[in-house]
Design a protein around this motif. Structure first.
Motif, PDB file in Angstrom:
ATOM      1  N   ILE A 203       0.814  -1.232   0.000  1.00  0.00           N
ATOM      2  CA  ILE A 203       0.000   0.000   0.000  1.00  0.00           C
ATOM      3  C   ILE A 203       0.841   1.273   0.000  1.00  0.00           C
ATOM      4  CG2 ILE A 203      -1.994  -1.085   1.084  1.00  0.00           C
ATOM      5  CD1 ILE A 203       0.196   1.065   3.248  1.00  0.00           C
ATOM      6  N   ALA A 204       2.171   1.148  -0.065  1.00  0.00           N
ATOM      7  CA  ALA A 204       3.025   2.338  -0.028  1.00  0.00           C
ATOM      8  C   ALA A 204       2.758   3.244  -1.224  1.00  0.00           C
ATOM      9  CB  ALA A 204       4.493   1.925  -0.007  1.00  0.00           C
ATOM     10  N   ASN A 205       2.607   4.531  -0.972  1.00  0.00           N
ATOM     11  CA  ASN A 205       2.419   5.536  -2.011  1.00  0.00           C
ATOM     12  C   ASN A 205       2.949   6.862  -1.467  1.00  0.00           C
ATOM     13  OD1 ASN A 205      -0.142   7.252  -1.021  1.00  0.00           O
ATOM     14  ND2 ASN A 205      -0.476   5.094  -0.512  1.00  0.00           N
ATOM     15  N   PRO A 206       3.154   7.855  -2.319  1.00  0.00           N
ATOM     16  CA  PRO A 206       3.744   9.113  -1.832  1.00  0.00           C
ATOM     17  C   PRO A 206       3.009   9.758  -0.665  1.00  0.00           C
ATOM     18  CG  PRO A 206       3.783   9.059  -4.220  1.00  0.00           C
ATOM     19  CD  PRO A 206       3.014   7.853  -3.790  1.00  0.00           C
ATOM     20  N   THR A 207       1.684   9.583  -0.569  1.00  0.00           N
ATOM     21  CA  THR A 207       0.953  10.195   0.536  1.00  0.00           C
ATOM     22  C   THR A 207       1.277   9.539   1.875  1.00  0.00           C
ATOM     23  OG1 THR A 207      -0.982   8.754   0.244  1.00  0.00           O
ATOM     24  CG2 THR A 207      -0.939  10.805  -1.001  1.00  0.00           C
ATOM     25  N   SER A 208       1.900   8.373   1.852  1.00  0.00           N
ATOM     26  CA  SER A 208       2.292   7.719   3.104  1.00  0.00           C
ATOM     27  C   SER A 208       3.295   8.560   3.883  1.00  0.00           C
ATOM     28  CB  SER A 208       2.895   6.341   2.816  1.00  0.00           C
ATOM     29  OG  SER A 208       1.975   5.506   2.135  1.00  0.00           O
ATOM     30  N   GLN A 209       3.950   9.493   3.216  1.00  0.00           N
ATOM     31  CA  GLN A 209       4.920  10.359   3.882  1.00  0.00           C
ATOM     32  C   GLN A 209       4.260  11.390   4.786  1.00  0.00           C
ATOM     33  OE1 GLN A 209       8.548  11.081   1.003  1.00  0.00           O
ATOM     34  NE2 GLN A 209       6.681  10.995  -0.209  1.00  0.00           N
ATOM     35  N   MET A 210       2.933  11.525   4.707  1.00  0.00           N
ATOM     36  CA  MET A 210       2.239  12.447   5.597  1.00  0.00           C
ATOM     37  C   MET A 210       2.430  12.045   7.058  1.00  0.00           C
ATOM     38  SD  MET A 210       0.834  14.989   4.032  1.00  0.00           S
ATOM     39  CE  MET A 210      -0.180  15.538   5.401  1.00  0.00           C
ATOM     40  N   SER A 211       2.483  10.757   7.330  1.00  0.00           N
ATOM     41  CA  SER A 211       2.695  10.305   8.707  1.00  0.00           C
ATOM     42  C   SER A 211       4.070  10.720   9.205  1.00  0.00           C
ATOM     43  CB  SER A 211       2.526   8.792   8.793  1.00  0.00           C
ATOM     44  OG  SER A 211       3.470   8.126   7.969  1.00  0.00           O
ATOM     45  N   VAL A 212       5.069  10.619   8.338  1.00  0.00           N
ATOM     46  CA  VAL A 212       6.427  11.034   8.698  1.00  0.00           C
ATOM     47  C   VAL A 212       6.464  12.537   8.961  1.00  0.00           C
ATOM     48  CG1 VAL A 212       8.792  11.218   7.858  1.00  0.00           C
ATOM     49  CG2 VAL A 212       7.472   9.135   7.416  1.00  0.00           C
ATOM     50  N   ILE A 213       5.838  13.308   8.082  1.00  0.00           N
ATOM     51  CA  ILE A 213       5.817  14.764   8.242  1.00  0.00           C
ATOM     52  C   ILE A 213       5.136  15.139   9.555  1.00  0.00           C
ATOM     53  CG2 ILE A 213       4.887  16.902   7.267  1.00  0.00           C
ATOM     54  CD1 ILE A 213       5.233  15.614   4.501  1.00  0.00           C
ATOM     55  N   GLY A 214       4.085  14.419   9.919  1.00  0.00           N
ATOM     56  CA  GLY A 214       3.405  14.693  11.173  1.00  0.00           C
ATOM     57  C   GLY A 214       4.330  14.537  12.374  1.00  0.00           C
ATOM     58  N   ASN A 215       5.139  13.470  12.393  1.00  0.00           N
ATOM     59  CA  ASN A 215       6.082  13.270  13.495  1.00  0.00           C
ATOM     60  C   ASN A 215       7.158  14.347  13.531  1.00  0.00           C
ATOM     61  OD1 ASN A 215       5.280  10.619  14.761  1.00  0.00           O
ATOM     62  ND2 ASN A 215       5.467   9.971  12.641  1.00  0.00           N
ATOM     63  N   LEU A 216       7.611  14.781  12.372  1.00  0.00           N
ATOM     64  CA  LEU A 216       8.663  15.794  12.322  1.00  0.00           C
ATOM     65  C   LEU A 216       8.144  17.157  12.762  1.00  0.00           C
ATOM     66  CD1 LEU A 216      10.331  14.717   8.944  1.00  0.00           C
ATOM     67  CD2 LEU A 216      11.138  14.264  11.270  1.00  0.00           C
ATOM     68  N   VAL A 217       6.922  17.474  12.397  1.00  0.00           N
ATOM     69  CA  VAL A 217       6.332  18.740  12.850  1.00  0.00           C
ATOM     70  C   VAL A 217       6.139  18.712  14.363  1.00  0.00           C
ATOM     71  CG1 VAL A 217       4.298  20.221  12.701  1.00  0.00           C
ATOM     72  CG2 VAL A 217       5.231  19.207  10.634  1.00  0.00           C
ATOM     73  N   LEU A 263      -3.736  12.383  -8.912  1.00  0.00           N
ATOM     74  CA  LEU A 263      -3.086  12.604  -7.623  1.00  0.00           C
ATOM     75  C   LEU A 263      -1.576  12.769  -7.721  1.00  0.00           C
ATOM     76  CD1 LEU A 263      -4.785  10.305  -4.969  1.00  0.00           C
ATOM     77  CD2 LEU A 263      -4.829  12.770  -5.141  1.00  0.00           C
ATOM     78  N   ARG A 264      -1.044  12.882  -8.903  1.00  0.00           N
ATOM     79  CA  ARG A 264       0.412  12.966  -9.038  1.00  0.00           C
ATOM     80  C   ARG A 264       1.055  14.203  -8.409  1.00  0.00           C
ATOM     81  NH1 ARG A 264       1.231  10.501 -15.181  1.00  0.00           N
ATOM     82  NH2 ARG A 264       0.682   8.353 -14.585  1.00  0.00           N
ATOM     83  N   PRO A 265       0.330  15.283  -8.162  1.00  0.00           N
ATOM     84  CA  PRO A 265       0.959  16.387  -7.400  1.00  0.00           C
ATOM     85  C   PRO A 265       1.484  15.974  -6.035  1.00  0.00           C
ATOM     86  CG  PRO A 265      -1.008  17.195  -8.500  1.00  0.00           C
ATOM     87  CD  PRO A 265      -0.964  15.708  -8.744  1.00  0.00           C
ATOM     88  N   VAL A 266       0.980  14.874  -5.476  1.00  0.00           N
ATOM     89  CA  VAL A 266       1.466  14.448  -4.157  1.00  0.00           C
ATOM     90  C   VAL A 266       2.897  13.942  -4.226  1.00  0.00           C
ATOM     91  CG1 VAL A 266      -0.863  13.874  -3.386  1.00  0.00           C
ATOM     92  CG2 VAL A 266       0.566  12.087  -4.377  1.00  0.00           C
ATOM     93  N   PHE A 267       3.458  13.782  -5.417  1.00  0.00           N
ATOM     94  CA  PHE A 267       4.873  13.432  -5.534  1.00  0.00           C
ATOM     95  C   PHE A 267       5.759  14.515  -4.914  1.00  0.00           C
ATOM     96  CE2 PHE A 267       3.483  10.189  -8.456  1.00  0.00           C
ATOM     97  CZ  PHE A 267       4.477   9.229  -8.416  1.00  0.00           C
ATOM     98  N   PHE A 268       5.225  15.729  -4.780  1.00  0.00           N
ATOM     99  CA  PHE A 268       6.003  16.799  -4.153  1.00  0.00           C
ATOM    100  C   PHE A 268       6.275  16.509  -2.673  1.00  0.00           C
ATOM    101  CE2 PHE A 268       6.273  20.921  -6.669  1.00  0.00           C
ATOM    102  CZ  PHE A 268       6.307  20.266  -7.886  1.00  0.00           C
ATOM    103  N   LEU A 269       5.520  15.595  -2.080  1.00  0.00           N
ATOM    104  CA  LEU A 269       5.789  15.234  -0.687  1.00  0.00           C
ATOM    105  C   LEU A 269       7.139  14.560  -0.525  1.00  0.00           C
ATOM    106  CD1 LEU A 269       2.283  13.862   0.395  1.00  0.00           C
ATOM    107  CD2 LEU A 269       3.332  16.029   1.068  1.00  0.00           C
ATOM    108  N   PHE A 270       7.753  14.112  -1.627  1.00  0.00           N
ATOM    109  CA  PHE A 270       9.067  13.491  -1.550  1.00  0.00           C
ATOM    110  C   PHE A 270      10.106  14.443  -0.973  1.00  0.00           C
ATOM    111  CE2 PHE A 270       7.657  10.064  -4.433  1.00  0.00           C
ATOM    112  CZ  PHE A 270       8.296   8.995  -3.849  1.00  0.00           C
ATOM    113  N   PHE A 271      10.008  15.736  -1.294  1.00  0.00           N
ATOM    114  CA  PHE A 271      10.985  16.670  -0.735  1.00  0.00           C
ATOM    115  C   PHE A 271      10.425  17.462   0.442  1.00  0.00           C
ATOM    116  CE2 PHE A 271       8.999  19.010  -4.268  1.00  0.00           C
ATOM    117  CZ  PHE A 271       8.651  20.215  -3.676  1.00  0.00           C
ATOM    118  N   ALA A 272       9.150  17.274   0.756  1.00  0.00           N
ATOM    119  CA  ALA A 272       8.592  17.929   1.943  1.00  0.00           C
ATOM    120  C   ALA A 272       9.121  17.275   3.216  1.00  0.00           C
ATOM    121  CB  ALA A 272       7.067  17.870   1.915  1.00  0.00           C
ATOM    122  N   ALA A 273       9.237  15.944   3.206  1.00  0.00           N
ATOM    123  CA  ALA A 273       9.705  15.228   4.403  1.00  0.00           C
ATOM    124  C   ALA A 273      11.133  15.604   4.790  1.00  0.00           C
ATOM    125  CB  ALA A 273       9.564  13.722   4.187  1.00  0.00           C
TER     126      ALA A 273
END
Length: 395
Positions: A203-217, A263-273
């Motif tokens: 189930i891994a997809n670029p939006t999965s990085q939202m959980s990581v971003i949440g911990n970092l914030v 949903l391909r704009p969520v690829f930008f989460l790659f450099f957000a994390a």
């Protein structure tokens, strides 16, 4: 309205039943049936489509606005130490940014976040089945982190108090916003670890990085409050899963959960994390050291790699969608990291990079606000356009 509906023939029996139910409700309230019927029908026609279509992905909007408010606050703060020549003049110029503009932006972000939160709470009560489906969806579940991340960003950007001077207020709000993120971490990361229904390679997809971003914030907010141990705890939790997730997404394992072209704009989460990681470690260590710089360089490289492939986003840009808001937050996070980088390096090139990224972030936000204002009917279509399926969740 009632006389007109009373003249219908026997074939329109469902309409007659609706009239009887509405009339009985109105008689109970003791008000005029004719007026109340029209009000209830209009209210239902207005509220139902919103509850049907407003999913957690709409918190991309609040995420972008809250991060932009934090960027403006960072730019408007005076430099920590003096600079030389043009660099010092540039920092003084940025410090003169209108405080009223920042305050209005913060208020607008607060209003947007409160509005979205209230609507989603109503959706949880009235359409819990749709919220449950969203939680079970491999894309929708990741944006359940977005409202809590938005609140934490807004808390860091608040103009009313500083975390180290009014720790009590900051501490209470920090716990209120962090507990849901930790609860989602336990649920999602636990399933990844134990290979439950949501094993990562499937189930891994670029939006999965939202959980990581949440911990970092969370880590950055704790570090600014002076809670270094809590900050390190959240940082280690986020980075451990980021490395595993990054490798999984990088390898494109067979069977990995894909996302539609829209949903391909969520690829930008790659450099957000990595951008948020550099900011978090900067707050933990007290300076933008080599670790923060390496994370910033990684985010900059990933950003350039995506920008050099515009064909990847061609299909998603044909028609406006709320997914476009996925462009804004990562750019703002990288712009915030560039401000700390420029402050640490104190070179003209670093400050030019900061101005370019900050200007790009503001420009993208303004364009998204304009597109959203011109396409409100596309964001919330009629209720019969989406009947609670997963298409409304991922779009």
């Amino acid at each position: 309205m009632l006389p007109a509906m009373a003249n219908v023939n026997q074939e329109s029996q469902p309409q007659a039943e609706v009239v009887v139910n509405v009339t009985s409700t109105i008689e109970f309230t003791g008000s005029s049936p004719q007026n109340k019927t029209g009000v209830l029908i209009k209210a239902k026609a207005l509220i139902l489509p919103i509850l049907m279509n407003l999913h957690a992905g709409y918190f991309r909007i609040s995420l972008s606005l809250c991060s932009q408010a934090l960027l403006w606050k960072t730019l408007s703060e005076p430099p920590s130490d003096g600079g030389a020549g043009d660099i010092h003049s540039l920092r003084k110029m940025l410090h003169r940014l209108p405080s009223t503009a920042f305050f209005l932006l913060w208020c607008f972000a607060l209003f947007t976040l409160v509005s979205l939160s209230l609507i989603y709470v109503v959706r949880c009560f009235l359409r819990f089945d749709m919220v449950k489906n969203e939680f079970l969806h491999h894309v929708g579940v990741n944006y359940l982190f977005a409202p809590w991340i938005s609140w934490l960003l807004l808390l860091q950007a608040t103009p009313f108090f500083k975390p180290k001077t009014t720790t009590a207020y900051y501490l209470v709000l920090w716990w209120v916003f962090v507990v849901p993120i930790v609860a989602l971490d336990v649920k999602i990361y636990g399933q990844w670890f134990t290979k439950g229904k949501r094993y990562l390679s499937g189930i891994a997809n670029p939006t999965s990085q939202m959980s990581v971003i949440g911990n970092l914030v969370c880590a950055r907010a704790a570090a600014q409050m002076g809670w270094k141990e809590s900050a390190i705890c959240m940082f280690s939790l986020g980075m451990a899963h980021y490395f595993v997730l990054f490798v999984t997404l990088y390898q494109r394992l067979p069977g990995s959960g894909s996302i539609p072209a829209i949903l391909r704009p969520v690829f930008f989460l790659f450099f957000a994390a990595p951008s948020m990681a550099s900011l978090a470690w900067d707050s933990i260590s007290g300076n933008f050291d080599n670790s923060s710089k390496m994370l910033f360089y990684l985010s900059l490289f990933l950003f350039i790699s995506l920008v050099c492939r515009p064909a990847l986003f061609k299909k998603s840009m044909k028609k406006f969608n709320v997914a476009w808001w996925a462009y804004s937050f990562p750019l703002t996070a990288m712009a915030m990291a560039s401000t700390e980088y420029a402050q640490a390096v104190k070179s003209t090139e670093a400050h030019i990079l900061m101005l370019i990224l900050s200007g790009l972030s503001v420009l993208v936000l303004l364009l998204l606000l304009l597109c959203t204002a011109l396409n409100t009917t596309l964001l919330l279509p009629a209720a019969d356009d989406h009947d609670g399926d997963h298409s409304s969740i991922v779009s």
